[in-house]
Every structure is written in C-alpha cells, then in structure tokens.
Scaffold this active site. Structure first.
Site, PDB file in Angstrom:
ATOM      1  N   CYS A 122      -5.746  -5.122   1.955  1.00  0.00           N
ATOM      2  CA  CYS A 122      -6.064  -4.986   3.377  1.00  0.00           C
ATOM      3  C   CYS A 122      -7.261  -5.883   3.685  1.00  0.00           C
ATOM      4  CB  CYS A 122      -6.376  -3.528   3.685  1.00  0.00           C
ATOM      5  SG  CYS A 122      -6.780  -3.238   5.423  1.00  0.00           S
TER       6      CYS A 122
ATOM      7  N   ASP B 159      -9.749  -5.152   5.387  1.00  0.00           N
ATOM      8  CA  ASP B 159     -10.945  -4.300   5.431  1.00  0.00           C
ATOM      9  C   ASP B 159     -11.981  -4.766   4.411  1.00  0.00           C
ATOM     10  OD1 ASP B 159     -12.650  -1.957   4.888  1.00  0.00           O
ATOM     11  OD2 ASP B 159     -11.208  -0.850   6.101  1.00  0.00           O
TER      12      ASP B 159
END
Lengths: 512, 512
Positions: free
Chosen positions: A173, A175
């Site tokens: 991800c 993130d």
C-alpha cells in the site's frame, strides 16, 4: 467475515483475524523483559533466528535519517525567537549550521527586518534539504546494504532463482507505514525487487502486464536474469495492511480499515493480473502470486500461502508473530522445521518446495523485524497512525525505505493519480496544515540516460506534475501551505537524484 | 534552410523544397484534361499504375461519410425554421428521418414551445450520431477492404515480410489533413499497420520502445508475425507534411509551417528511437527508419530513402509527383523500372533491396492517390486548410481514415496531451465556434477484453478525460460550445465501438 466488529469484542473472538498486539501495556512489557532468557543471546529476549547485527544497522539508519527531519521544528523555533535581534541572519545561520548541519536560505532570512519570517517556506526548505541529503547518502554509501553490487542482493537473487522465481514484484500500500516493507519488514535487498506502491495495494494490471512482457523479453533476448526456457516464474506480491491496536481506525484507509476487504481486494487484483497474462499470451504463460498482510503496529506479517495449483485462501494464513512465539524457545533447526510444517499445515493441498522455501525465508526475516519493533519500540510503534514527513510523487524513490517517512503517490499524471494524491494531501492537512506547517511534496521522475531526450522529458514531466499540483491545490499553495521540490534521476546510473527546481527557488518567489 | 522565405520568392528558389502544386490554376487543368491521352485508359488521363477500381471505392466512401456530416447544418436550418409551428416535434422528426436518416433527440425538441431550440446541442448530437454510424459500418462491413481478414491485408503482410519488415509502425501528424495517410495517401490496409498520430508527427519514444519490446516478445514467444530468429526489422515511419499551395501558412502548425523544420524534427525523433533501442538492448537490437513528407494539397508524397547503412538525408528525397509525371507515358514495366532507378539515384550509397521494393510500392500506391486528387478534386483539395468535423481524443479510432474528418489527439491524459488538444480546440474555434457551433469531441478508449477489469477501466478513463476536458475548457462548456461523446471498444473483437455516455444525455442536461 466481519472482523471489524469481532475485533471489538474479544470474548466473541472465534475466527482468525489480524494478529493482536501483545506488548501494548507497559506492565506486560516489564513482565516480559524480566522473564527467563530462553535463548543464549544474553541481554535480549529475542528469537534465535533474528539478525541482531542487521537490526542495529537498520535502527541506526532510521534514527539518524528521521532525526534529521525531526530536528527541523525545534531549531526553527529558536530561529524564530531570534528574528528581530541584531545580526539575526548571521546568528540564525550559525545556529542552523551547528544544529542542522547546513545553512538556511538567505533569500528568506534577509527579509526578516521588514516582515515576519516565512517559517512555512523555511520549514519546507529544510525538509527538502533533509530528503536530499538522505537521498544522496543512500546512493553513495548503500547504508541498507541492498544495492545491486551488495553481497546481500546477490545472495538473495540466487536464493530467489533457487525458489523458482526470476522476478520479485511487490506492491505494498502507498501508506507511509508500509514504506519500509521491503528493507525492514521483509528484509529483502531493495535492488532485488521491483516495488510499486499504490493506495490499497491496488496495482495497475496493464502496467504490470507490460512489466511482465519486458521481463520475458529480456529473458529471451539476454538470458537475464535467466533464459526464457528455464521454468521459473514471475512472482507478484501484494502487501495489504491492518492494525492490531486499533483495527477499525488505523487499518487501510483505501479499504475503510476493513482488513478482510483489504485482503480480498488485493487477492482479486492478483488474480486479475494472472488471468490477464494467461489470456493475453500463449504457450502456458502464467505468473505466481502471493498475498501478505502486514500489521502496521508490530510489523508482523501473515502470509496466505498459495497451493501448488495456485489457490490462495483468504481465510487461511500463517502468522509470523504466532510462529515467532511458538519457536522462540527452539533451536535454530527445530524452529526452521516448525515453520516449514506450519506452511504445509496452512494450505489445502500441496505447496511447491520453492514457495515453501521463499515463504519460510520471509517468515524468518520477519522475526528479525518483530524483534526490531520489540527492542526499539517496545513491541508496538508509538506512531500507530500517520506520521509521514513528506509526500513523494512520481516514478522512482528507490531510496525511500523508512516507515512513516513518505506517503508515496506513484503516478505518471496528477489526472490519473489524483485519488492517491488527495489521500496524501488529506493526511498532511492533519499532520502539518493543522499545525500551520506546509505540505512538502517531492516530485521525482526517474529516466533512462541511455534513451536520447529522456532526461529532458523527465524534467518536463516534473514541471507538468508540479503545475497540475499547483492547479489542484491552489488554495493551499496561495497560503504558502504547499511546497514542491522537483527531482530527476538516471536509473541506469548509481548516482543520486538531481534537483531541477522548487517552489522555494528565489526566482519562483519573485514571480509570485 | 529558410525555406519559408525562399518559398515566397520563386526567383530565388535555389534549393530543394516541397513539391509545388502543378494543378492549381483552372486554365492549366483545362489544358491538361484536353491533352493527348497517353495511355490506354480511355476517358481519364491517369497513370498506368493507378488502381482506378480502388479510387472509385475510396471516393464513394469519402463522399458518403462526409456527406452525412455535411448534411447536418442544412437540415438543422430547416428544423430551426419550424420550431414555432404547430406539430413541430412531429414535423422536425419526419424531416430529419427523411434527410438525415435518423430522428433527433426528443429531450431537446420537446422544449421548443418554451425556449429557443438548443441548436448547438442538436448539432453536436447529429455529429456524434454520424460518427457512430460511420464507425459501426466500418467495423461491420470493412468498406476500405483493409481488415485483418481481407485479402488486401494478407497480401500486404506477406509483401512486408518479403521486404524484410515484421512490423510497420507509422506516425503521421495529428492534423486532420493526414488522417487518411494510411488508407488513402499510402494505400496500406489499415489493419497491417500500427498508426500513432501526434502533433508534428513527434511520437513518444518511450511508448514506441515499449511497442518494440512487445513486438519482439511476441516473435520470441509465439513466432508471430515471424520468429525472432528471422532477421527482419521493425520499421518506424514518420509522415510530416507541408503545403505546396500555401507553404508558409498551411504547413504543419507544430513546426510553424516550416517544412524543413518538420522534416528535421521528424528525423531526429526517428534517430532518437533507434538509439534508444540500440542502447537499451543487447545483441544487435535495432530498427529501420523511414521519413516521408506529404503535400496536403495534392497528397503527393516525397520519401527520404535510407541507405543500407541507415543514413537518411534531409535534403535528398524522391518526389512521387515528379516520378508520376516522368513515368505517366511509360509502360507498366518501364515505369516500375524507372522508379527503382530513381530510388537508387537518390541515395548516397547502397539501398537494401527490401527497402527499395517497399519504397517503390509506396510511390506506386501514391500514384493512385495523385490521380484520386486529380480526378475528384481537380488536382488540389478545395479545403487546403483545416476542415475537420470533430476532435477524436484518447486511444483507438482504428476506423478514422478520411481526410479532414477528425483532428486526432492521441493521449492517455489531458494533462500530458493538452498541447495537442489545445491545438485542436483552437482549430475548432475557427471552424465551429466562430459560426456559433459547438466543438464536438469524441473520447475513445480501446481496451483488451481478455484482461479482467479492462472494460471498466476504459470506461473510467473516458470519464476521467471527459472531466479533465470540462475543467480545462470550462468557458466553452458553460456556453454550450463544447460537447463530448464517450466511447470504448474491445480491440480483441471485430465489433463496433460502444457509447458509454455523452454531455448530451438527458440526465447530464438535467444536472446542469
């Protein structure tokens, strides 16, 4: 599989879900640290398979680089206090040189006598400077020991080949809490893997098919990394994430902090990729797939091991943390054997020996990271949520391998990548704008220096994306709450990235 | 090489430049048409190598399709006159059905009693409808006899292979006056060529390298179109353009109507592509290059023939129009032989026999087009400048092969493609907005139906580009002076494009 609601009630905790954080209360930690030392590594209760030397190396690097970013605000607070004093510029520069190691931009300091210092701009300037220094150091001294020339990368490439894989392609991800997935959580030499971060780990199928074609073409033409006739596979990995501490809030934003959804969406994307390859090319073309979950609090992974006929079960995985605890008291050999058994026990059907070896290695590598978080962060990161220092936008950033340092929006254009970028800007509104600090965005376009005109096109790409960012977030830009640094890098060389412009350049400021 | 200023003064005309138009004065045309018939094709003074059957076929198609577009305004003028009469909707629909062959959108006609008809919207609607019908017909009945299954395409593919080329990749300028380059000017079956139009013919080097890799991979994996071990080449062609009637105004806008600049920029892009392939891949990887100029008034081409060691001279070419005139009185065999001699005479050094055959065929094919323009347009098109009917944006449009029908902006994103799109919008401000008519933009994204999710992503791409267009040209949109039609097409199927939305849909109109 409503894990979210299950997770809220430990008594109704019946099915498998994210590994729960075990070391989150200080009393428990104290109890653990005082418990019997079960292996021979005196002074640390760690797993016999943990690489303590590497842990130390990685921690020093993390502390040093993040330290450079985290010193900026305290130093600038002191600079702010000085701004109306005599010899301000000289004193501020001396202070900055002493504490940050570099001088501040004169074209901002010089204005202090007539108007308040633009601390936002100076903060962004320092953030960019810290990034540049870390970036240059990364390419010049290989601090993570993972460059192509490193022994580690060469050993890993050989291992990968023995497992039956000629290319490892990982999509974590975007993130920032997964930015260290490769070098830290999975302990893979960064040069031995293709990394493409995307929000929700939802990588681009068409782009990945193109990468597959390029890989096959190179095998056919150059027999690199091996000949096309050798029956090895392209291994595509998705790393989704969840939070054991606060599963319903600190999971993956792209999937509403629903770990079951994050896993199933990641698996679907993997299956789509495999089907695209199988349908588009003849002669038994296919790829291998692997689905991994990462607990962003403990860095412990869980692996959905694929069976030898390619099936991946969403509800079945092996948990590195559980295996860590189960094997911490065993000898090296017995621990390794137990991991292999666990891999086989967790799959309906057979597992390829190569996949077993690969998964086994990831689990063992992850033991080191579990100990890393135990030793240096008391078993769970203090920054459970976002704490990124800057946003990275574009294509590249081979040097970014630290947790919560960078929110990464992998994109060619803001037009296509705006959903990812909007998430990043939203995160930084909370992190920075709420404290009256700007959002620092580093734009990067890697290029191939062997292709005529590619460098000029990379520069033009930086300017195009910079303009699109300024258009999209005009309100923030107008308030001095968003600044950009444009960088390019020749991916065919070992050298550092090159700065080609910034919203903080004197000429840009004059044009405003 | 200031050809622009040279061209203004015929007395100082010393160096080579664009072929000048020979048939631009009616008196000269009359003289020619009355001259002795030098070949046996009674009733037409045309070249013995001209394919008269194909000329007729192509002309009927051009006339019919363009006719559909050009009927719209006269019919809508009549509809406009009716708008306050009794039974307006019924009468308007009957009129439209009789003259255009389809009914007009009721949700616009129904409002005539309360406010003036939105003729701009209806005009755009009819333009889209004409495009849809032409597009569907193209894929269902192969009116140009160039589909993959056609005899013509199969014969051409065999010929190409004999010439030593396994893929023909042509980049004409995006200018609508070159939209017919493949099927008309060069007479190549459309399915036997990869076409990528770009402003100034400045194709994307990185994308073309990717296409080269895909082509090589297919040869290695599937031996299609031939095995990688066969020493054939990827042939990349650039078609730049100029105007013999008005060289300093009606040339290529992207190069300031400077034909020498257009040629040299095209050549540089070709050389960059070859260098990119040679530098990026081992084992003697390379490509063949060809530079062609097209006179947009006469459709006559000039070819800068490459020597066998790959050199292309900007100042040397063979002119199809000159060869046409030189060989019109010869027998077929002698004409063909003369063309071959001319090819060899125009190169310093040797020419590969395969390249000689290929160039020779293009010249002969172009003779048919020279006669086409002579026969149906008196030797020079009446629309020397722009006269496109709509803008095509996106990836695809395999069915667009008519001169001045479409200004094509080949792009993935408006962010990257805005320079091309801005040129198109500027052209249509002159063509349509100046007459109070809107700019019709057809958005197209082709996809591979074999790739899971690709259709949904193609739809999403349409919506993204539609939104970006609406954002970029908001003033025009707000005034009803820009309308869009979104279409997708499965490139793995033979079927027509599918409409997935339009700014003229009833729901969109209500939302305004």
């Amino acid at each position: 599989m409503a894990y979210r609601s299950l997770a809220k009630n430990s008594k109704s905790f019946l099915g498998p879900t994210a590994p729960r954080k075990r070391f989150d209360s200080p009393s428990e930690l104290t109890r653990l640290s005082k418990s019997t030392i079960v292996n021979e590594r005196v002074g640390s209760r760690c797993h016999p398979l943990t690489d303590l030397r590497q842990n130390k190396l990685l921690y020093n690097y993390e502390e040093e680089i993040k330290g450079c970013f985290d010193q900026i605000v305290p130093v600038l607070k002191k600079v702010s206090e000085l701004q109306h004093e005599k010899d301000f510029v000289k004193r501020a520069q001396q202070l900055s040189l002493d504490e940050l190691g570099y001088e501040l931009p004169n074209h901002y300091l010089d204005k202090a006598w007539v108007c308040p210092l633009d601390m936002r701009a100076i903060f962004a300037w320092c953030t960019f400077r810290s990034h540049q220094e870390a970036s240059s150091r990364f390419f010049s001294s290989d601090p993570l020991e993972g460059s192509e020339l490193s022994e580690q990368a060469q050993e890993f490439q050989t291992f990968l080949d023995k497992c039956g894989f000629h290319l490892l392609d990982v999509s974590p991800c975007a993130d920032g809490r997964l930015a260290h997935s490769i070098a830290y959580a999975l302990r893979i030499p960064f040069s031995a893997v293709r990394r493409r971060s995307h929000a929700g780990a939802l990588f681009d199928v068409e782009n990945t098919v193109n990468r597959w074609v390029k890989t096959e073409h190179r095998r056919y033409r150059e027999s690199l990394p091996n000949a096309a006739s050798v029956p090895t596979r392209y291994l595509k990995v998705v790393v989704y994430h969840f939070s054991s501490v606060d599963p319903s809030h600190q999971g993956c934003a792209a999937h509403g902090s629903d770990d079951a959804l994050a896993a199933s969406a990641g698996l679907q994307r993997l299956l789509d990729f495999r089907e695209a390859v199988e349908n588009s090319f003849c002669c038994g073309a296919s790829v291998d797939l692997l689905l991994i979950g990462l607990d962003t609090d403990t860095d412990a992974i869980r692996i959905h091991v694929p069976s030898s006929d390619g099936n991946i079960a969403l509800g079945k995985w092996i948990s590195a943390l559980e295996l860590y605890q189960e094997t911490i008291s065993l000898t090296l050999n017995r621990a390794e054997k137990r991991i292999e058994e666990a891999i086989k026990d967790n799959v309906s059907g057979d597992v390829d020996p190569g996949m077993t070896n690969f998964v086994s290695r990831l689990i063992i590598n992850n033991f080191s990271q579990i100990d890393y978080v135990k030793e240096f962060y008391s078993g769970s990161y203090p920054d459970a949520g976002h704490a990124e220092r800057f946003i990275g936008v574009g294509i590249g950033f081979k040097e970014v391998h630290l947790r919560n340092l960078t929110y990464f929006a992998h994109l060619d254009t803001v037009e296509e990548g705006s959903p990812d970028l909007d998430v990043g800007v939203k995160i930084f509104k909370g992190l920075n704008v709420s404290r009256e600090l700007p959002i620092p965005i580093v734009i990067r376009f890697d290029y191939s220096g062997m292709v005529p005109g590619a460098k000029e096109r990379a520069k033009a790409d930086c300017i195009r994306v910079n303009d699109a960012i300024f258009m999209r977030y005009r309100d923030l830009v107008d308030d001095g709450l968003l600044h950009t640094l444009m960088t390019i890098r020749d991916r065919d060389q070992k050298g550092p990235a090159e700065v080609v412009g910034s919203s903080l350049d004197p000429s840009v400021q004059e044009a405003h």
